[in-house]
Design a protein around this motif. Structure first.
Motif, PDB file in Angstrom:
ATOM      1  N   ALA A 249       0.844  -1.191   0.000  1.00 42.17           N
ATOM      2  CA  ALA A 249       0.000   0.000   0.000  1.00 42.17           C
ATOM      3  C   ALA A 249       0.884   1.248   0.000  1.00 42.17           C
ATOM      4  O   ALA A 249       2.097   1.168   0.216  1.00 42.17           O
TER       5      ALA A 249
ATOM      6  N   LEU B 276      -3.501  -3.917   8.004  1.00 40.83           N
ATOM      7  CA  LEU B 276      -2.386  -3.122   7.500  1.00 40.83           C
ATOM      8  C   LEU B 276      -1.246  -3.211   8.495  1.00 40.83           C
ATOM      9  O   LEU B 276      -1.414  -2.892   9.670  1.00 40.83           O
TER      10      LEU B 276
ATOM     11  N   LYS C 206      -0.659  -4.595   3.100  1.00 45.00           N
ATOM     12  CA  LYS C 206      -2.045  -4.999   3.312  1.00 45.00           C
ATOM     13  C   LYS C 206      -2.147  -6.513   3.214  1.00 45.00           C
ATOM     14  O   LYS C 206      -1.666  -7.120   2.252  1.00 45.00           O
TER      15      LYS C 206
ATOM     16  N   THR D 233      -4.867  -9.761   3.402  1.00 50.63           N
ATOM     17  CA  THR D 233      -6.244 -10.247   3.381  1.00 50.63           C
ATOM     18  C   THR D 233      -6.215 -11.757   3.571  1.00 50.63           C
ATOM     19  O   THR D 233      -5.457 -12.458   2.893  1.00 50.63           O
TER      20      THR D 233
END
Length: 240
Positions: free
Chosen positions: A136, A161, A150, A152
Motif C-alpha cells: 500500500a 495493515l 495490506k 487479506t
C-alpha cells in the motif's frame, strides 16, 4: 504477535511484486533470519493485560506453528479460555473452578482469534500462507517513514495493515479493518509494538498497546516468552 481482542494443505501465497518481496525478505532478516524463524515451532507467553489503565487479567498464550493458539485469562475467581486448532474456534468460562459449557465460535468472533493465530506474525511466513499480500502507499507513523503492507485472509472478514519501519524493518503498528455494513470498511483496532527482545534468535515485542474503535485501550505486557516448550495438538482442540 498476539493481540487479545494456515497453512498446511492450503495454496501458498504468490507475490509478483518484486519490491514487496524484497521488503518481506528484509523483514525476515531483521527479525532474526529464516532459519531462526523456522526453528521457532511454539511459543508460551505469560504476562499482564490492562484495560484503560486497570489490570483485568493475567494472561497465558500458547501458540504452535502454523496456526494453533490457546489463550487463558485469569482474574480473581474467573478463568476465560479461548482456543483454535486450525479448524475450530472455541470459548469456555469457569468460576471457582466450576467449568461452564464450551462454545464453538463462528463469524467475527472466530475471525478475531484466527487473526492472532500466526506464530510471530503473518509477514515472516508469507511463503507458506494462503493470504494475499499487497504493498500500500507509504505513510509516516509518529514521524517514522514506513512501508505499508495490506494482508487479506481467505477465512476472515476485512483486512489488516502492517506498518514496517523503513529503517529497522520491524513492525511499528498494525491496524485491523472490518466491513461497516455499507459496502465499506472501518478501523476496528490499532496496535503498536515496542520493547523488542530476542527469543531463540528471533526479535519479538514484549509490549503491545491497542486502541479499539470503542474508545477503550488495552496493554499487553509480556513478562516471559518461552520458545519450543513442547505442546501437543490436542491442547488446542475444543474440549468435549
Amino acid at each position: 504477535m498476539p493481540v487479545l481482542l494456515f497453512v498446511s494443505g492450503h495454496a501458498r501465497a504468490g507475490i509478483n511484486d518484486p519490491e514487496l518481496k524484497d521488503i518481506l525478505d528484509r523483514h525476515i532478516e531483521a527479525r532474526g533470519g529464516l532459519y531462526a524463524i523456522k526453528d521457532l515451532v511454539s511459543l508460551r507467553s505469560e504476562g499482564d493485560l490492562t484495560k484503560d489503565g486497570e489490570h483485568i487479567a493475567d494472561v497465558i498464550i500458547v501458540q504452535k506453528y502454523p496456526d494453533k493458539i490457546r489463550i487463558v485469562m485469569d482474574h480473581d475467581v474467573t478463568k476465560l479460555t479461548l482456543g483454535y486448532d486450525g479448524k475450530t474456534c472455541w470459548f469456555s468460562k469457569s468460576i471457582n473452578n466450576h467449568k461452564g459449557d464450551c462454545i464453538k465460535l463462528e463469524g467475527d468472533e472466530q475471525s478475531d482469534i484466527v487473526r492472532e493465530s500466526d506464530i510471530i506474525d503473518p509477514l515472516v511466513h508469507y511463503r507458506d500462507t494462503p493470504y494475499t499480500y499487497r504493498l500500500a502507499p507509504a505513510q509516516d507513523v509518529d514521524g517514522s517513514a514506513t512501508y505499508v503492507i495490506k494482508i487479506t485472509r481467505p477465512d476472515t472478514s476485512g483486512f489488516e495493515l502492517y506498518y514496517l519501519s523503513e529503517e529497522s524493518l520491524l513492525p511499528i503498528q498494525r491496524e485491523v479493518f472490518l466491513p461497516d455494513g455499507n459496502g465499506g470498511t472501518t478501523r476496528y483496532s490499532r496496535s503498536t509494538y515496542a520493547d523488542w527482545r530476542t527469543v531463540n534468535g528471533v526479535l519479538l515485542p514484549y509490549l503491545v498497546e491497542t486502541q479499539l474503535s470503542s474508545g477503550h485501550s488495552q496493554t499487553l505486557q509480556w513478562e516471559t516468552i518461552s520458545p519450543n516448550t513442547g505442546v501437543f495438538d490436542y491442547y488446542f482442540k475444543k474440549p468435549d
